[in-house]
Design an enzyme around this catalytic site. Structure first.
Site, PDB file in Angstrom:
ATOM      1  N   LYS A 190      35.538  39.867  42.305  1.00  0.00           N
ATOM      2  CA  LYS A 190      35.255  40.992  43.207  1.00  0.00           C
ATOM      3  C   LYS A 190      35.004  42.274  42.422  1.00  0.00           C
ATOM      4  CE  LYS A 190      36.860  43.266  47.393  1.00  0.00           C
ATOM      5  NZ  LYS A 190      37.803  43.209  48.508  1.00  0.00           N
TER       6      LYS A 190
ATOM      7  N   LYS B 244      45.749  39.298  51.583  1.00  0.00           N
ATOM      8  CA  LYS B 244      45.945  40.588  50.918  1.00  0.00           C
ATOM      9  C   LYS B 244      46.255  40.361  49.441  1.00  0.00           C
ATOM     10  CE  LYS B 244      48.112  44.976  51.054  1.00  0.00           C
ATOM     11  NZ  LYS B 244      46.842  45.431  50.463  1.00  0.00           N
TER      12      LYS B 244
ATOM     13  N   CYS C 227      40.237  46.781  42.117  1.00  0.00           N
ATOM     14  CA  CYS C 227      41.085  47.656  42.918  1.00  0.00           C
ATOM     15  C   CYS C 227      41.274  48.946  42.147  1.00  0.00           C
ATOM     16  CB  CYS C 227      42.437  47.020  43.180  1.00  0.00           C
ATOM     17  SG  CYS C 227      43.401  48.059  44.255  1.00  0.00           S
TER      18      CYS C 227
ATOM     19  N   ILE D  93      46.791  52.303  49.566  1.00  0.00           N
ATOM     20  CA  ILE D  93      47.918  51.440  49.930  1.00  0.00           C
ATOM     21  C   ILE D  93      48.796  51.167  48.702  1.00  0.00           C
ATOM     22  CG2 ILE D  93      48.569  49.171  50.890  1.00  0.00           C
ATOM     23  CD1 ILE D  93      47.061  50.717  52.990  1.00  0.00           C
TER      24      ILE D  93
HETATM   25  C1  FMN Z   1      43.680  49.043  53.997  1.00  0.00           C
HETATM   26  C2  FMN Z   1      42.847  48.297  53.002  1.00  0.00           C
HETATM   27  C3  FMN Z   1      43.462  47.466  52.066  1.00  0.00           C
HETATM   28  C4  FMN Z   1      42.700  46.754  51.132  1.00  0.00           C
HETATM   29  N1  FMN Z   1      43.316  45.918  50.254  1.00  0.00           N
HETATM   30  C5  FMN Z   1      42.564  45.173  49.400  1.00  0.00           C
HETATM   31  C6  FMN Z   1      43.177  44.201  48.553  1.00  0.00           C
HETATM   32  O1  FMN Z   1      44.389  43.964  48.613  1.00  0.00           O
HETATM   33  N2  FMN Z   1      42.376  43.538  47.677  1.00  0.00           N
HETATM   34  C7  FMN Z   1      41.013  43.729  47.630  1.00  0.00           C
HETATM   35  O2  FMN Z   1      40.314  43.084  46.832  1.00  0.00           O
HETATM   36  N3  FMN Z   1      40.407  44.614  48.453  1.00  0.00           N
HETATM   37  C8  FMN Z   1      41.139  45.330  49.328  1.00  0.00           C
HETATM   38  N4  FMN Z   1      40.518  46.199  50.195  1.00  0.00           N
HETATM   39  C9  FMN Z   1      39.042  46.318  50.163  1.00  0.00           C
HETATM   40  C10 FMN Z   1      38.391  45.443  51.240  1.00  0.00           C
HETATM   41  O3  FMN Z   1      38.659  44.075  51.020  1.00  0.00           O
HETATM   42  C11 FMN Z   1      36.854  45.667  51.263  1.00  0.00           C
HETATM   43  O4  FMN Z   1      36.314  45.333  50.004  1.00  0.00           O
HETATM   44  C12 FMN Z   1      36.497  47.111  51.586  1.00  0.00           C
HETATM   45  O5  FMN Z   1      37.336  47.619  52.589  1.00  0.00           O
HETATM   46  C13 FMN Z   1      35.038  47.279  52.017  1.00  0.00           C
HETATM   47  O6  FMN Z   1      34.762  46.563  53.206  1.00  0.00           O
HETATM   48  P1  FMN Z   1      34.742  47.286  54.671  1.00  0.00           P
HETATM   49  O7  FMN Z   1      33.867  48.494  54.539  1.00  0.00           O
HETATM   50  O8  FMN Z   1      34.190  46.253  55.596  1.00  0.00           O
HETATM   51  O9  FMN Z   1      36.137  47.675  54.974  1.00  0.00           O
HETATM   52  C14 FMN Z   1      41.271  46.911  51.130  1.00  0.00           C
HETATM   53  C15 FMN Z   1      40.660  47.735  52.071  1.00  0.00           C
HETATM   54  C16 FMN Z   1      41.412  48.432  53.010  1.00  0.00           C
HETATM   55  C17 FMN Z   1      40.720  49.303  54.030  1.00  0.00           C
END
Ligand code: FMN
Length: 308
Positions: A170, A50, A135, A76
């Site tokens: 990213k 995370k 983010c 979050i």
């Molecule tokens: C609850 C939650 C917390 C996330 N926290 C981060 C994070 O701390 N850092 C980050 O780069 N991306 C974060 N993301 C983004 C995910 O890493 C990912 O890029 C995004 O959810 C798209 O992928 P998915 O559709 O498979 O979920 C978060 C996503 C979710 C749902």
């Protein structure tokens, strides 16, 4: 092509070869250690922790997540224990697996990004850094460095010049020209690009006649974003020559192969980990089975080779 008996699942990123292309995504896989009661971390290609800032953060006022028809909205606010405490957690994870650990580096300023990157660059237990310049900072109207190619260039260059580990950058889909931001990151020295982070969205509470989230905007993830993510991966893979790691709504082995065909060298699994803790293990097994069925011997054979 007929069914084959053995396939090679390895994913070549150039700067590292992973045993398979499946990497749980930042923020959806805790710090890895929480998942050890479900399966061995050794199964994964790599895993991403995370996002982390220098200091501990409480995150946003609840509600922080909201389900939509085919996805998840989250706000979050990057809650976390701070860099010093994370070091101990990483040591605990590393003592239990040889799978590469990737730290998701965050910052409220360029100076903080650099400080966090330097701290984890110095740790032997960390394999790579993922610079989270995407983010959505909802308090700043959803803005992040990845929305500006010049800011991306400056920040990536500074971090690159002061760290040694492989640097994955990213990117955000919340900007009009993602490929040019990717090109800036590459020019500044990134070793790889991961995309996408969440799409800005919102939800409305009809009874309260108010937004669901305090910050109004939130990040959308899950199956709803898969077609959009595929499009961004396709665009960026044709623009840069460094490896691209595809993220967005991946829930099956077939999804993984679709992203590889669109040009990804590996993928990340996100929201699915929150609804099905062993999803990545299932996805790896499905990937192997589907490759056998479709006669795909290795991922390189199909990487970026969409018949258009
Ligand atoms: C609850 C939650 C917390 C996330 N926290 C981060 C994070 O701390 N850092 C980050 O780069 N991306 C974060 N993301 C983004 C995910 O890493 C990912 O890029 C995004 O959810 C798209 O992928 P998915 O559709 O498979 O979920 C978060 C996503 C979710 C749902």
């Amino acid at each position: 092509m007929g069914k084959i008996e053995t396939v090679d699942l390895s994913a070549d990123l150039g700067f590292a070869v992973l045993k398979n292309p499946v990497i749980p995504a930042s923020g959806t896989f805790g710090y890895g250690v929480e998942f050890m009661e479900f399966f061995s971390l050794d199964i994964l290609g790599a895993f991403i922790l995370k996002g982390i800032y220098i200091d501990a953060r409480d995150g946003n006022t609840p509600p922080r997540i909201h389900e939509t028809a085919a996805g998840l909205l989250n706000s979050i606010g990057l809650a976390g224990p701070g860099a010093e405490a994370l070091k101990g957690i990483i040591k605990q994870a590393a003592a239990n697996t040889k799978t590469p650990i990737i730290v998701n580096v965050c910052g409220g300023s360029d100076k903080e990004y650099l400080e966090v990157a330097e701290i984890f660059d110095a740790m032997d237990e960390v394999a790579m850094l993922e610079l989270n310049i995407s983010c959505p900072n909802v308090k700043a109207g959803g803005k992040c460095p990845a929305q500006d190619r010049w800011h991306t260039y400056r920040l990536v260059k500074e971090v690159r010049e002061n760290t040694k580990k492989p640097l994955i950058v990213k990117l955000s889909p919340n900007t009009h020209d993602v490929p040019s931001v990717a090109a800036s990151a590459e020019e500044a020295g990134a070793d790889g690009i991961s995309l996408v982070n969440t799409f800005l969205g919102m939800a409305v509470d009809l009874e309260k006649r108010a937004p669901v989230f305090k910050n109004i905007l939130a990040g959308l993830s899950g199956p709803a974003i898969k077609p959009l993510a595929l499009k961004h991966v396709w665009d960026v893979a044709q623009t840069v020559s460094i490896p691209v790691i595809g993220i967005g709504g991946i829930t099956t082995g077939r999804d993984v192969l679709e992203f590889i065909l669109a040009g990804a060298s590996a993928v990340q699994t996100g929201t699915i980990n929150m609804v099905e803790p062993c999803a990545s293990v299932r996805i790896i097994a499905e990937l192997e089975e589907t490759m056998k069925e479709l006669g795909i011997k290795n991922l390189n054979e199909i990487k970026g080779k969409l018949n258009t």
